[in-house]
Design a protein around this motif. Structure first.
Motif, PDB file in Angstrom:
ATOM      1  N   UNK A   1      35.285  37.933  34.260  1.00 20.68           N
ATOM      2  CA  UNK A   1      34.433  38.399  35.637  1.00 20.68           C
ATOM      3  C   UNK A   1      35.402  39.136  36.605  1.00 20.68           C
ATOM      4  N   UNK A   2      36.424  38.534  36.890  1.00 19.05           N
ATOM      5  CA  UNK A   2      37.086  39.291  37.913  1.00 19.05           C
ATOM      6  C   UNK A   2      37.425  40.514  37.322  1.00 19.05           C
ATOM      7  N   UNK A   3      37.865  40.837  36.133  1.00 13.74           N
ATOM      8  CA  UNK A   3      38.210  42.165  35.578  1.00 13.74           C
ATOM      9  C   UNK A   3      36.860  42.876  35.910  1.00 13.74           C
ATOM     10  N   UNK A   4      35.664  42.347  35.490  1.00 13.81           N
ATOM     11  CA  UNK A   4      34.490  43.323  35.622  1.00 13.81           C
ATOM     12  C   UNK A   4      34.042  43.863  37.049  1.00 13.81           C
ATOM     13  N   UNK A   5      34.576  42.749  38.196  1.00 14.65           N
ATOM     14  CA  UNK A   5      34.222  43.071  39.305  1.00 14.65           C
ATOM     15  C   UNK A   5      35.142  44.148  39.925  1.00 14.65           C
ATOM     16  N   UNK A   6      36.491  44.347  39.194  1.00 12.07           N
ATOM     17  CA  UNK A   6      37.376  45.356  39.638  1.00 12.07           C
ATOM     18  C   UNK A   6      36.633  46.778  39.091  1.00 12.07           C
ATOM     19  N   UNK A   7      35.953  46.763  37.898  1.00 19.33           N
ATOM     20  CA  UNK A   7      35.532  47.857  37.255  1.00 19.33           C
ATOM     21  C   UNK A   7      34.552  48.204  37.982  1.00 19.33           C
TER      22      UNK A   7
ATOM     23  N   UNK B   1      42.686  49.570  41.051  1.00 22.28           N
ATOM     24  CA  UNK B   1      43.108  49.961  39.883  1.00 22.28           C
ATOM     25  C   UNK B   1      44.589  48.872  39.314  1.00 22.28           C
ATOM     26  N   UNK B   2      45.159  48.766  40.587  1.00 26.56           N
ATOM     27  CA  UNK B   2      46.363  47.972  40.182  1.00 26.56           C
ATOM     28  C   UNK B   2      45.764  46.365  40.135  1.00 26.56           C
TER      29      UNK B   2
ATOM     30  N   UNK C   1      45.297  41.473  37.220  1.00 25.70           N
ATOM     31  CA  UNK C   1      44.690  40.036  36.618  1.00 25.70           C
ATOM     32  C   UNK C   1      44.981  40.134  35.095  1.00 25.70           C
ATOM     33  N   UNK C   2      45.152  41.002  34.387  1.00 21.47           N
ATOM     34  CA  UNK C   2      45.414  40.978  32.997  1.00 21.47           C
ATOM     35  C   UNK C   2      46.940  40.388  32.722  1.00 21.47           C
ATOM     36  N   UNK C   3      47.855  40.828  33.755  1.00 16.88           N
ATOM     37  CA  UNK C   3      49.271  40.255  33.628  1.00 16.88           C
ATOM     38  C   UNK C   3      49.097  38.748  33.807  1.00 16.88           C
ATOM     39  N   UNK C   4      48.239  38.347  34.945  1.00 16.84           N
ATOM     40  CA  UNK C   4      48.072  36.856  35.389  1.00 16.84           C
ATOM     41  C   UNK C   4      47.613  36.016  34.235  1.00 16.84           C
ATOM     42  N   UNK C   5      46.769  36.700  33.470  1.00 20.33           N
ATOM     43  CA  UNK C   5      45.938  36.028  32.329  1.00 20.33           C
ATOM     44  C   UNK C   5      47.050  35.908  31.075  1.00 20.33           C
ATOM     45  N   UNK C   6      48.175  36.568  31.092  1.00 16.94           N
ATOM     46  CA  UNK C   6      49.365  36.134  30.200  1.00 16.94           C
ATOM     47  C   UNK C   6      49.897  34.845  30.343  1.00 16.94           C
TER      48      UNK C   6
ATOM     49  N   UNK D   1      39.891  57.038  33.861  1.00 16.14           N
ATOM     50  CA  UNK D   1      40.335  55.769  33.470  1.00 16.14           C
ATOM     51  C   UNK D   1      39.125  54.679  33.306  1.00 16.14           C
ATOM     52  N   UNK D   2      38.074  54.875  33.898  1.00 18.33           N
ATOM     53  CA  UNK D   2      36.868  53.827  34.014  1.00 18.33           C
ATOM     54  C   UNK D   2      36.742  53.354  32.776  1.00 18.33           C
ATOM     55  N   UNK D   3      36.279  54.425  31.536  1.00 18.24           N
ATOM     56  CA  UNK D   3      35.925  53.990  30.294  1.00 18.24           C
ATOM     57  C   UNK D   3      36.917  53.401  29.414  1.00 18.24           C
ATOM     58  N   UNK D   4      38.357  53.752  29.875  1.00 19.61           N
ATOM     59  CA  UNK D   4      39.365  53.041  29.159  1.00 19.61           C
ATOM     60  C   UNK D   4      39.710  51.431  29.572  1.00 19.61           C
ATOM     61  N   UNK D   5      39.408  51.366  30.997  1.00 22.60           N
ATOM     62  CA  UNK D   5      39.120  50.020  31.566  1.00 22.60           C
ATOM     63  C   UNK D   5      38.018  49.096  30.794  1.00 22.60           C
ATOM     64  N   UNK D   6      36.929  49.831  30.742  1.00 23.37           N
ATOM     65  CA  UNK D   6      35.792  49.169  30.049  1.00 23.37           C
ATOM     66  C   UNK D   6      36.077  48.543  28.817  1.00 23.37           C
TER      67      UNK D   6
END
Length: 216
Positions: free
Chosen positions: A109-115, A134-135, A140-145, A179-184
């Protein structure tokens, strides 16, 4: 007349805000000298708050202070940015590989908020906000690791790129956000916990970013 330390701090904050605004608006040129006397005169302050503001900007990587010569804006080369991206790829590939297995619904959900925020900041051509959003997506992805040491390294490399990209003059020379579609796509792969696809998409995302830099 005795000037209080709080007054100096307030003046330094004012100088800092003014210089930082000029940097983000490209009103100052990469590598340009920043003479204390001229800045103090232009902003109608003494040299002390100017010196304090320049030190703060130096700590952020936006300014270089050379003993015996003075201050100037940072001047990263295109090759330095590309070299940093190469290191970033290894770190973020490791991060997303681990995140694919561990990411939680809240983190998704946090990733969706950033998008969603990324769409808005790009439309507004707000460079600082865009880079921060963008950062945040990548942090968030790194924290998810689940690897706190890896998170620290990712934050460090993103901080370097943040500063470097500020000086990349043609950063917004396109009509749509590449980068938007790539993030999605990355988010969708994370939702499926597809490790191989996550890694492929992240590598492709960073490869395209580097190619975009080389083409400018």
């Amino acid at each position: 007349m005795v000037v209080s330390s709080s007054a100096i701090h307030t003046a330094a904050e004012f100088v800092y805000d003014q210089l930082r605004k000029k940097i983000f608006e490209k009103a100052l040129t990469s590598g340009q000298r920043l003479p204390e006397v001229a800045i103090a005169k232009d902003l109608n302050v003494s040299r002390t708050p100017v010196r304090e503001a320049l030190r703060r900007l130096e700590s952020e990587g936006l300014v270089q202070i050379i003993p015996g010569w003075g201050a100037c804006l940072a001047s990263p080369s295109k090759q330095e940015i590309i070299d940093t991206y190469e290191v970033r790829e290894d770190l973020e590939t490791m991060a997303i590989r681990k995140a694919a297995k561990r990411i939680t619904p809240l983190q998704l959900c946090r990733l969706q908020e950033q998008i969603d925020a990324e769409r808005e900041t790009f439309v507004n051509r707000d460079l600082e906000s865009y880079l921060k959003v963008n950062d945040n997506f990548h942090i968030i992805i790194a924290e998810s690791s689940g690897n706190s040491t890896l998170v620290g390294y990712v934050k460090n490399i993103l901080s370097r790129i943040f500063v470097q990209m500020i000086f990349f003059e043609s950063f917004f020379d396109f009509d749509t956000n590449p980068s938007l579609e790539e993030h999605i796509a990355i988010l969708n792969a994370l939702k499926e916990h597809d490790e191989a696809e996550c890694v492929r998409l992240m590598k492709e995302h960073l490869r395209l970013s580097m190619e975009g830099l080389k083409a400018k």
